[in-house]
Design a protein around this motif. Structure first.
Motif, PDB file in Angstrom:
ATOM      1  N   PHE A 115      41.722   4.213  20.147  1.00  0.00           N
ATOM      2  CA  PHE A 115      41.434   3.283  20.523  1.00  0.00           C
ATOM      3  C   PHE A 115      41.936   2.165  21.521  1.00  0.00           C
ATOM      4  N   GLN A 116      41.132   1.363  22.665  1.00  0.00           N
ATOM      5  CA  GLN A 116      41.621   0.229  22.334  1.00  0.00           C
ATOM      6  C   GLN A 116      42.036  -0.660  21.102  1.00  0.00           C
ATOM      7  N   LYS A 117      40.034  -1.181  20.367  1.00  0.00           N
ATOM      8  CA  LYS A 117      40.469  -1.930  19.951  1.00  0.00           C
ATOM      9  C   LYS A 117      40.099  -0.990  17.681  1.00  0.00           C
ATOM     10  N   SER A 118      41.541  -1.559  17.286  1.00  0.00           N
ATOM     11  CA  SER A 118      42.497  -0.609  16.233  1.00  0.00           C
ATOM     12  C   SER A 118      40.598  -0.671  15.079  1.00  0.00           C
ATOM     13  N   LEU A 194      45.504  10.750  22.833  1.00  0.00           N
ATOM     14  CA  LEU A 194      45.370  10.434  24.630  1.00  0.00           C
ATOM     15  C   LEU A 194      44.264   8.394  24.297  1.00  0.00           C
ATOM     16  N   MET A 195      45.534   7.482  24.716  1.00  0.00           N
ATOM     17  CA  MET A 195      44.891   6.658  24.333  1.00  0.00           C
ATOM     18  C   MET A 195      44.766   5.320  24.998  1.00  0.00           C
ATOM     19  N   ASP A 196      43.886   4.229  24.739  1.00  0.00           N
ATOM     20  CA  ASP A 196      42.985   3.720  25.853  1.00  0.00           C
ATOM     21  C   ASP A 196      43.308   2.432  25.824  1.00  0.00           C
ATOM     22  N   GLU A 197      44.464   1.408  26.290  1.00  0.00           N
ATOM     23  CA  GLU A 197      44.807   0.273  25.997  1.00  0.00           C
ATOM     24  C   GLU A 197      45.248   0.475  24.798  1.00  0.00           C
ATOM     25  N   PRO A 198      45.991   1.202  24.004  1.00  0.00           N
ATOM     26  CA  PRO A 198      46.329   1.158  22.826  1.00  0.00           C
ATOM     27  C   PRO A 198      46.992  -0.621  22.009  1.00  0.00           C
ATOM     28  N   ALA A 199      47.642  -1.014  23.389  1.00  0.00           N
ATOM     29  CA  ALA A 199      48.417  -2.262  22.407  1.00  0.00           C
ATOM     30  C   ALA A 199      47.721  -4.027  23.363  1.00  0.00           C
ATOM     31  N   SER A 200      46.214  -3.389  24.223  1.00  0.00           N
ATOM     32  CA  SER A 200      46.111  -4.314  24.349  1.00  0.00           C
ATOM     33  C   SER A 200      45.765  -5.813  23.586  1.00  0.00           C
ATOM     34  N   ALA A 201      45.885  -5.648  22.417  1.00  0.00           N
ATOM     35  CA  ALA A 201      44.864  -6.488  21.616  1.00  0.00           C
ATOM     36  C   ALA A 201      46.022  -7.402  20.472  1.00  0.00           C
ATOM     37  N   LEU A 202      47.307  -6.305  20.664  1.00  0.00           N
ATOM     38  CA  LEU A 202      48.241  -7.224  19.725  1.00  0.00           C
ATOM     39  C   LEU A 202      49.399  -7.907  20.705  1.00  0.00           C
TER      40      LEU A 202
END
Length: 275
Positions: A115-118, A194-202
């Motif tokens: 998910f987007q947020k770990s 499936l990766m939903d924006e996996p790096a957007s918060a990094l």
């Protein structure tokens, strides 16, 4: 088309990260004329798309265009929302995932999600990785130890945590937590991630680590990633699909989509003229 994208593809070629040759690739997923509704709202319209095996496919498009909805269709996560419905077929290795005999537990084992947020569990690093295998009935300690080391190495985290496996996962940095979540997904031996924006918060360093990891993982897995970052899609994916207002506008090899799109709407989005 922007010089930026040309430079990205030149750099991919020079560093050995060029797009995979998909000319003879097996279709891992075949999405055929899928419409999808949330209660009171249609989210996807007549989507047909092939996702090749052992490739990275990027879904791009503005917020609310349906890309995350389609991502969740691929392992039926939307079934958890009351009142959703669909028409059309989604075939995984030639078999419809919506067929009555499909076992949802097995489907979600084969098609893992990050998910987007770990979201590490409030447990140790070790217990996070073995959570899925334990639920599946694995009790052999040697086997679990092997899985922890293998999956943490696959997620490029082993060297950073091997001396503190039994400490809390919540003490890890954001980038480390996301890689731990990838390791946890790998522990169930999926075929697709499936990766939903996996790096957007990094931060940029952690984002680079995730992107390098994606490139390595596609040697063994099929990866579908949702991203709002056009440069990221150009850097990591082999195939790109552009969505707008629930419709698939265009899809194809990433380099072609970013340098020679057939639709003006695609070019306008990629170059930042709208979206």
């Amino acid at each position: 088309m922007s010089r930026l994208y040309s430079d990205i593809f030149t750099n991919r070629a020079s560093t050995g990260q060029a797009s995979a040759d998909l000319s003879e690739a097996h279709p891992k997923f075949a999405v055929n004329k899928v419409d999808f509704w949330y209660p009171g709202k249609q989210a996807l319209y007549n989507i047909s798309l092939t996702i090749p095996e052992r490739s990275v496919v990027a879904f791009i498009g503005p917020s609310g265009c349906g890309k995350s909805t389609l991502l969740r269709v691929l392992n039926r996560m939307n079934d958890l929302i009351d009142g959703t419905r669909h028409t059309g077929d989604v075939n995984l290795d030639g078999k419809n995932i919506f067929a009555p005999e499909v076992n949802l537990v097995d489907l979600r084992r084969r098609v893992g999600m990050v998910f987007q947020k770990s979201n590490p569990f409030p447990k140790s690093i070790y217990e996070n990785v073995v959570f899925g295998p334990r639920v599946a009935g694995q009790r052999d300690r040697a086997r679990l130890d092997y899985l922890v080391e293998r999956c943490l190495k696959q997620s490029a985290l082993w060297n950073e945590v091997k001396d503190r496996l039994h400490t809390s996962a919540l003490a890890l940095s954001g980038g480390q937590q996301q890689r731990l979540c990838i390791a946890r997904a790998l522990a169930t031996d999926p075929e697709v991630l499936l990766m939903d924006e996996p790096a957007s918060a990094l931060d940029p360093k952690s984002t680079n680590a995730i992107e390098d990891l994606i490139f390595e993982l596609k040697k063994d897995y099929t990866i579908v990633i949702v991203t709002h970052n056009m440069q990221q899609a150009a850097r990591v994916s082999d195939v790109t699909a552009f969505f707008f207002e629930g419709k698939l506008v265009e899809s194809g090899l990433t380099e072609k989509i970013f340098t020679r799109p057939t639709q003006r709407q695609t070019e306008d989005y990629i170059t930042g003229r709208f979206g």
